[in-house]
Scaffold this motif. Sequence first.
Motif, PDB file in Angstrom:
ATOM      1  N   PRO A   1      -4.236  -9.908  10.618  1.00 10.93           N
ATOM      2  CA  PRO A   1      -4.985  -8.717  11.074  1.00 10.93           C
ATOM      3  C   PRO A   1      -4.343  -8.097  12.309  1.00 10.93           C
ATOM      4  N   TYR A   2      -4.606  -6.841  12.620  1.00 13.83           N
ATOM      5  CA  TYR A   2      -5.168  -5.882  11.675  1.00 13.83           C
ATOM      6  C   TYR A   2      -4.092  -4.867  11.321  1.00 13.83           C
ATOM      7  N   LEU A   3      -4.145  -4.368  10.086  1.00 15.19           N
ATOM      8  CA  LEU A   3      -3.311  -3.218   9.740  1.00 15.19           C
ATOM      9  C   LEU A   3      -4.208  -1.991   9.867  1.00 15.19           C
ATOM     10  N   TYR A   4      -3.901  -1.126  10.807  1.00 15.97           N
ATOM     11  CA  TYR A   4      -4.771   0.024  11.024  1.00 15.97           C
ATOM     12  C   TYR A   4      -4.405   1.144  10.067  1.00 15.97           C
ATOM     13  N   LEU A   5      -5.328   1.469   9.181  1.00 18.25           N
ATOM     14  CA  LEU A   5      -5.078   2.545   8.230  1.00 18.25           C
ATOM     15  C   LEU A   5      -5.242   3.894   8.933  1.00 18.25           C
ATOM     16  N   ASP A   6      -4.568   4.882   8.383  1.00 23.31           N
ATOM     17  CA  ASP A   6      -4.639   6.197   9.006  1.00 23.31           C
ATOM     18  C   ASP A   6      -6.046   6.756   8.943  1.00 23.31           C
ATOM     19  N   GLU A   7      -6.304   7.662   9.851  1.00 29.11           N
ATOM     20  CA  GLU A   7      -7.633   8.237   9.933  1.00 29.11           C
ATOM     21  C   GLU A   7      -7.820   9.320   8.904  1.00 29.11           C
ATOM     22  N   ILE A   8      -7.681   8.948   7.633  1.00 30.01           N
ATOM     23  CA  ILE A   8      -7.940   9.939   6.588  1.00 30.01           C
ATOM     24  C   ILE A   8      -8.915   9.333   5.603  1.00 30.01           C
ATOM     25  N   PRO A   9      -9.789  10.149   5.056  1.00 28.91           N
ATOM     26  CA  PRO A   9     -10.769   9.584   4.127  1.00 28.91           C
ATOM     27  C   PRO A   9     -10.105   9.231   2.801  1.00 28.91           C
ATOM     28  N   LEU A  10     -10.710   8.282   2.126  1.00 25.84           N
ATOM     29  CA  LEU A  10     -10.325   7.994   0.752  1.00 25.84           C
ATOM     30  C   LEU A  10     -10.947   9.050  -0.138  1.00 25.84           C
ATOM     31  N   VAL A  11     -10.160   9.624  -1.025  1.00 23.70           N
ATOM     32  CA  VAL A  11     -10.725  10.604  -1.942  1.00 23.70           C
ATOM     33  C   VAL A  11     -10.450  10.112  -3.350  1.00 23.70           C
ATOM     34  N   SER A  12     -11.501   9.717  -4.045  1.00 16.48           N
ATOM     35  CA  SER A  12     -11.282   9.232  -5.405  1.00 16.48           C
ATOM     36  C   SER A  12     -12.565   9.329  -6.195  1.00 16.48           C
ATOM     37  N   ARG A  13     -12.453   9.932  -7.367  1.00 19.10           N
ATOM     38  CA  ARG A  13     -13.628  10.000  -8.230  1.00 19.10           C
ATOM     39  C   ARG A  13     -13.793   8.718  -9.030  1.00 19.10           C
ATOM     40  N   HIS A  14     -12.775   7.841  -8.956  1.00 18.55           N
ATOM     41  CA  HIS A  14     -12.754   6.698  -9.858  1.00 18.55           C
ATOM     42  C   HIS A  14     -13.026   5.371  -9.161  1.00 18.55           C
ATOM     43  N   LEU A  15     -12.814   5.326  -7.865  1.00 20.67           N
ATOM     44  CA  LEU A  15     -12.880   4.059  -7.153  1.00 20.67           C
ATOM     45  C   LEU A  15     -14.283   3.493  -7.204  1.00 20.67           C
TER      46      LEU A  15
END
Lengths: 414, 247
Positions: free
Chosen positions: A141-155
């Motif tokens: 830990p930790y891998l900091y993901l970018d500050e962008i939302p996940l956009v997915s109709r399938h997840l």
Amino acid sequence: MSADDAGNLFDGMTPGKKHESAPPARGADLISSLPDHLLHHVLSFLPAQAAVQTCLLARRWRHLWRYTTGLRITGLDGPVPAEEVRVFVDHLLILRERTDLDTVEIKLGSLSEEDQPYLKLWARFAVMCKVRVLTFHIYDPYLYLDEIPLVSRHLRTLDLQGLGLGEAFLDFASCPALEHLKMAVCDISVDMISSRTLKHLSITNCHADSGQQVHLSTPGLVSLKLDGSSGMTPTLENMASLETAFVYLGHRCEDNCLSYDSGVFCGTNNISCENCVPNGDGRTVLLGCISSAKHLELMSESGKFIFIRDLEYCPTFSKLKTLVLNEYWCEAPDMGPLACILKNSPVLEKLTLQLFSKGPNHMVEMKGIYSSVERLPETSEHLNIVEVKCDVVDGRILKVLKFLCAYNIRFSFE
Amino acid sequence: MDSTADPKGKRPLYQEDGLAYARAAAAAASATAAAAPDEEEAKPKPKPSSSSEEAKPEPEAEDQAEMPPLVLVAEDGVEVSISRRAARMSHMLRLLMEDSCADGPIPAPNVHSDILDLVVQYCEKHGPYYDPEASERARNPFPPFPVELTPTVSSIKPVTYVDPDPHGLKDWDKDFISLDNSTLFEVILAANYLNIEDLLDLGTTTVADMMRGKKPEEIREIFEIENDYTPEQEAELRKENAWAFED
């Protein structure tokens, strides 16, 4: 012979195409009698590198790996440092066929600075391939993901470990199909985690910065697990569909009773420190929001004020059938918290007290039943099993047993 | 695909084809077939439990439990009956039942009766506890590695108030799927035709487990795969995919 001639007899076909056929089984080679789409399915279960290596088995297998419906990005025998798979994954993502991916699993050990952009890219790739189940575990830990939302109709399912997650990511408004969210050993120092569609939420050993109050906005939740995270206990909203909840407030929980260290006990009737004073706005932090559950496990280390403070509001657990508590509920001299929650659970059927023993196995297990038809007026009529599990029967356990005997419950050993 | 294709002809591989074929054949057969022999007793309903997590039989399924079992006809002509509750596990049979096309014999071409027996056995075992939604949710697509690298998570393990496997199905499945290779693949193909997702997963993960951790040469041996590459072709392929073969 050119590489073309070495191609297999049957083109790797895109999934879903009709008239896909299997070659006639040659003698004992029965695995080759499976149609392509089933072999794609089988290969999806293998670590990606092993799946690619099957190209060597026979000509039929040359291109099968390119059409798997799942990717397992990890080492051949388990998680490995990211740098060991980077070159492989680069080739894999370019050389495979761009199919939809049902499940993607990324499980990697240590990370370096240079690896980070690649890992984020792979997660993005998975989302672009319409992934439904995404597992992303980093054991460093930790891998900091970018500050962008996940956009997915399938997840639909998100299983995260070792990641640092930001406000934008944890707002799942752009994931309208999300139902399962599991986060372990993640940094979730945000104001809010929200999803209208989420049904199952599990937060284990996560970290919120000191003083950071996280709010969980998940009105459709069916099951909740809050397990031993550090920082303040998250605030919840009322969850009418909730059926089960497991809450463990561990040592790193910051909601501490101020008088605890000096030995004074802030019980329900003896409010003496400002942390244990109810908010006065009528809203409970936790208990009220989970009061529609049928199964609850509520455990806390000593000195945390959350449960005791919430009991001041006397939420009624109108559907609660089974309840598991630990020694926290039995610490007050008059066992007030235990008595209070029993009083507020009118249809309770089974109570389990796990005292000073973390389980899952306990040295001593006692089962109690009502010894007479008469029950105390303020307990559930349906309560017919009371279990006590501990490692050693000492004075503290005896105190609990005496209390329960006052409820006309008699115990026997298994 | 012609839905009235000769049953001895090409094996239907896709659900839509199999379903259309089965519907047409069932409709034709029920016009002339005698009443199906009631070999199977109606399965006893599962004991009601206090845990609400266990799947309660839906009202529609309860009615179906009273109706006569379905009759499947294997490629060798032998009839195998399956209770309606068990038949729910097959997506194809479920659709047939919903469309009321399931009263006559249902052909299962290219599935030998021994294999059909096994498949029915699986469905009868799992049928009473089958909840399509829960099954979808619980399906863990990736079986865990033998050695998992997990960091120490020092929290109290939840008391298992909901036993994830209250009926011991996992152990039963393990025994059930220990089959010789040829039977295993026939079961997978049958599960594919009848669209029984749980059985298909069980079969395919078993095959994957047999392949895991083995070099290509070892895999060829286990499954008796004939290596039809020439040495030159194989060398070329290894070069082409060298990125996957670094050790």
